[in-house]
Design an enzyme around this catalytic site. Structure first.
Site, PDB file in Angstrom:
ATOM      1  N   HIS A 392      62.011  45.962  -5.049  1.00 26.67           N
ATOM      2  CA  HIS A 392      63.452  46.178  -4.916  1.00 26.67           C
ATOM      3  C   HIS A 392      63.886  46.090  -3.436  1.00 26.67           C
ATOM      4  O   HIS A 392      64.771  45.321  -3.083  1.00 26.67           O
ATOM      5  CB  HIS A 392      63.778  47.560  -5.499  1.00 26.67           C
ATOM      6  CG  HIS A 392      65.220  47.943  -5.430  1.00 26.67           C
ATOM      7  ND1 HIS A 392      66.032  47.936  -6.521  1.00 26.67           N
ATOM      8  CD2 HIS A 392      65.999  48.352  -4.405  1.00 26.67           C
ATOM      9  CE1 HIS A 392      67.254  48.323  -6.179  1.00 26.67           C
ATOM     10  NE2 HIS A 392      67.259  48.583  -4.894  1.00 26.67           N
ATOM     11  N   GLU A 393      63.222  46.862  -2.600  1.00 25.54           N
ATOM     12  CA  GLU A 393      63.611  46.894  -1.186  1.00 25.54           C
ATOM     13  C   GLU A 393      63.366  45.547  -0.505  1.00 25.54           C
ATOM     14  O   GLU A 393      64.128  45.131   0.370  1.00 25.54           O
ATOM     15  CB  GLU A 393      62.878  48.022  -0.445  1.00 25.54           C
ATOM     16  CG  GLU A 393      63.208  49.427  -0.940  1.00 25.54           C
ATOM     17  CD  GLU A 393      64.697  49.758  -0.982  1.00 25.54           C
ATOM     18  OE1 GLU A 393      65.473  49.149  -0.213  1.00 25.54           O
ATOM     19  OE2 GLU A 393      65.096  50.603  -1.806  1.00 25.54           O
ATOM     20  N   HIS A 396      66.341  43.378  -1.049  1.00 25.91           N
ATOM     21  CA  HIS A 396      67.397  43.622  -0.051  1.00 25.91           C
ATOM     22  C   HIS A 396      67.024  42.960   1.278  1.00 25.91           C
ATOM     23  O   HIS A 396      67.843  42.334   1.937  1.00 25.91           O
ATOM     24  CB  HIS A 396      67.569  45.118   0.202  1.00 25.91           C
ATOM     25  CG  HIS A 396      68.251  45.852  -0.911  1.00 25.91           C
ATOM     26  ND1 HIS A 396      69.433  45.437  -1.461  1.00 25.91           N
ATOM     27  CD2 HIS A 396      67.922  47.000  -1.568  1.00 25.91           C
ATOM     28  CE1 HIS A 396      69.807  46.298  -2.409  1.00 25.91           C
ATOM     29  NE2 HIS A 396      68.896  47.239  -2.496  1.00 25.91           N
ATOM     30  N   HIS A 399      67.376  39.258   1.252  1.00 28.06           N
ATOM     31  CA  HIS A 399      68.799  38.929   1.228  1.00 28.06           C
ATOM     32  C   HIS A 399      69.352  38.971   2.662  1.00 28.06           C
ATOM     33  O   HIS A 399      69.996  38.029   3.137  1.00 28.06           O
ATOM     34  CB  HIS A 399      69.526  39.929   0.323  1.00 28.06           C
ATOM     35  CG  HIS A 399      70.933  39.538  -0.028  1.00 28.06           C
ATOM     36  ND1 HIS A 399      71.740  40.327  -0.804  1.00 28.06           N
ATOM     37  CD2 HIS A 399      71.688  38.465   0.300  1.00 28.06           C
ATOM     38  CE1 HIS A 399      72.928  39.736  -0.950  1.00 28.06           C
ATOM     39  NE2 HIS A 399      72.915  38.617  -0.283  1.00 28.06           N
TER      40      HIS A 399
HETATM   41 ZN   LIG Z   1      69.037  48.957  -3.726  1.00 26.97          ZN
END
Ligand SMILES: [Zn+2]
Length: 603
Positions: A392-393, A396, A399
């Site tokens: 998940h991290e 980010h 991105h």
């Molecule tokens: Zn998040």
């Protein structure tokens, strides 16, 4: 979990598991230099006050300086905070963080005139400048974004009045926070071991997962009994917050509070309504999941306090960090070589602070500054959950990496509306990979349930919250009185509709609205549901279509805030004004639910 084991000191953590904040500033004295630079820039900008409307060149000079200032401030702030997060007991970095914070406050104060001055420039004049002054066209999107608010901006006297009101307007949230975080005390309950323990909000979550039903019920009853004692007070604070939203929307000439909130992201009302309608269409799926939960728990009646207890026995899936890294690399292969290359760089070049140490900030996040690579803070434990958090991290982080590389500073920062797409998409691909490669029945059930729970918590539950907010604001706008009773009635109806016939909706939970702090941040939670749906739909496109979908997705990652969130998503392949992305997301839910039902019935 071995709690008696003491945590290592920061200095004892091997360097390969620590992030390299030196990549931002090689030393604290380099940080000092930027602090001075930021001060100078802020002074320079303060000197331009009152001049932006004079000419296109003055405006351009201010915007350039603003970029430089904000970029420097970001970097100063990010470095100090992340250094502090390494060890909160470190007084040096507490000091740097305090200084960075007050520097930011001062600097933002010094440039607060920029937006109002731009809004005062006549539209024709501004257009003329943009076409005549070279360099100003770069700020077209930024200027459009500011002037978009023109019809909702009042005279400077009225704006000043509103600004002076802002502290009062935030009072309901503050009062609620004080009541629920500081003053409210919960009673003692008896835990699984027969010991008396004080109920706290943090422990409540743990108790809801307890295998001992008596403990769950006791915690549930105790929590709501306490909230019940303050029901009128909390209803007053929540309705005051709602009145505030309605007041601001009306004063600023928006058709409704919902419209005003979505306007900030340039999101159409249809996105919100569409989400709620599409979820309603699919509520039978949620009801089936509830029925499955009831069956797996083997209870005659499924109560609201049975909603969080794991229905699949915990399987022993120990996943050390290095294994998690390798698994994530393989799982994200469908995103192509370019993504894979940056991901590998992230894992090997000091982006991630992996393990817990004494004084380190808990939880996980991804953060960073424009000029350097992103950073990820973890407190890695060897389990499935943490592997998902890492994926998940890194979503980010990548991105940010792509936006920072592709966009000038002005447009690098992506909006919250799209932020959770990149992170959740990685989780979806990781889940897909794990299900492809896991044959053990118990492990499969565990994984599927993990994902089904995510859907329930992120898509169904957040949409229910979003619907509650919508109804409550509409009632206020129509002049209907909102009281503890009417709020509870609305909430109860939603609970019944969302959970279906197999759930006993206990009367206590009618009061759940009283314990959701997000309701003070109006019309925010729907973004969790839209983000999750968009990510699920995109992950499906990537797996099914391959390269064309990957290319679209990479462009999305590189988009920063160069376009509005809905347009960025649309170009990636999901049109959030239509039911399709939500339907596609829920198709995944349905598929997994069906497999789970089959696995259960095989016994
Ligand atoms: Zn998040």
């Amino acid at each position: 979990m071995n709690k008696s084991k003491t945590l290592p000191k920061r200095s004892d953590v091997p360097v390969e598991y620590k992030w390299r904040l030196e990549d931002i500033y090689p030393s604290d004295s380099d940080w000092e230099k930027d602090v001075q630079k930021a001060k100078q820039l802020a002074d320079q900008l303060a000197g331009l006050k009152g001049k932006l409307g004079q000419s296109g060149n003055d405006l351009l000079a201010a915007l350039k300086l603003q970029d430089e200032l904000l970029q420097t401030l970001d970097q100063v702030f990010v470095y100090a905070r992340m250094r502090r997060d390494e060890d909160n007991a470190n007084s040096t970095y507490q000091g740097l963080t305090d200084r960075a914070t007050s520097l930011s406050t001062q600097a933002y104060g010094a440039i607060s005139y920029i937006q109002p001055e731009i809004l005062e420039i006549p539209t024709d004049e501004l257009e003329k400048w943009i076409s005549e002054v070279s360099g100003l066209a770069h700020y077209r999107i930024l200027l459009d974004e500011i002037t978009r608010f023109k019809p909702h901006t009042l005279s400077s006297e009225e704006e000043a009045l509103l600004a002076n009101m802002s502290e009062l307007a935030s009072a309901p949230n503050k009062i609620y926070g004080m009541l629920s975080n500081a003053d409210m005390k919960f009673p003692m309950i008896t835990d699984e071991n027969g010991e008396e323990v004080e109920l706290t909000k943090g422990r409540y979550t743990q108790f809801m997962e307890s295998k001992d039903r008596r403990v769950r019920k006791e915690a549930f009853d105790a929590l709501y009994e306490t909230f019940g004692k303050f029901r009128n007070t909390i209803a007053a604070s929540l309705t005051s917050a709602v009145k505030g939203d309605v007041f601001y929307a009306r004063t600023r000439k928006y058709p409704s509070a919902l419209y005003a909130a979505l306007f900030a992201d340039n999101v159409d009302l249809s996105v919100y309504d569409n989400l709620i309608a599409t979820i309603h269409e699919h509520l039978p799926l949620m009801h089936r999941y509830i029925a499955l939960r009831k069956k797996l728990l083997g209870v005659d009646e499924l109560h609201m306090y049975d909603l969080y207890v794991p229905i699949v026995p915990e399987v022993d899936m120990k996943i050390p960090y290095d294994q998690a890294v390798e698994t994530i690399k393989v799982a994200l292969k469908p995103l192509g070589e370019e993504y894979g290359r940056v991901l590998a760089e992230g894992f090997s070049k000091g982006w991630i602070d992996v393990y817990e140490n004494e004084g380190k900030t808990s939880g996980a996040y991804s953060w960073g500054a424009y000029t350097t690579h992103p950073f990820v803070l973890m407190n890695y434990q060897d389990n499935v959950n943490n592997m998902f958090t890492l994926a998940h991290e890194m979503g980010h982080a990548l991105h940010s990496y792509h936006s920072n590389h592709a966009q000038p500073y002005t447009y690098a920062d992506y909006k919250i509306f799209v932020a959770e797409v990149a992170s959740t998409l990685n989780e979806a691909l990781l889940m897909h990979h794990l299900l492809e490669t896991t044959t053990d029945k118990a492990q499969r059930m565990y994984l599927i349930n993990y994902y089904l729970e995510q859907f329930r918590g992120t898509v169904f539950r957040q949409t229910m919250f979003a619907e509650f907010e919508k109804i409550v604001h509409e009632k206020e706008e129509q002049g209907e009185p909102l009281t503890a009773d009417s709020l509870s009635e609305i909430y109860r109806e939603l609970n019944v509709a969302y959970h279906g016939p197999d759930m006993v909706v206990d009367k206590q939970v009618d009061l759940e609205w009283a314990r959701i702090p997000h309701f003070y941040r109006n019309f925010y939670v729907y973004k969790y549901a839209t983000g999750f749906s968009a990510a699920t739909s995109l992950s499906k496109q990537i797996l099914e279509e391959g390269q064309p979908a990957v290319d679209r997705y990479l462009n999305f990652l590189k988009g920063g805030s160069s376009d509005y969130p809905l347009n960025l998503l649309k170009n990636a392949g999901v049109d959030m004004t239509t039911p399709d992305p939500i339907r596609e997301g829920l198709a995944v839910f349905k598929e997994l639910l069906e497999e789970m039902e089959q696995l259960v019935s095989k016994g």
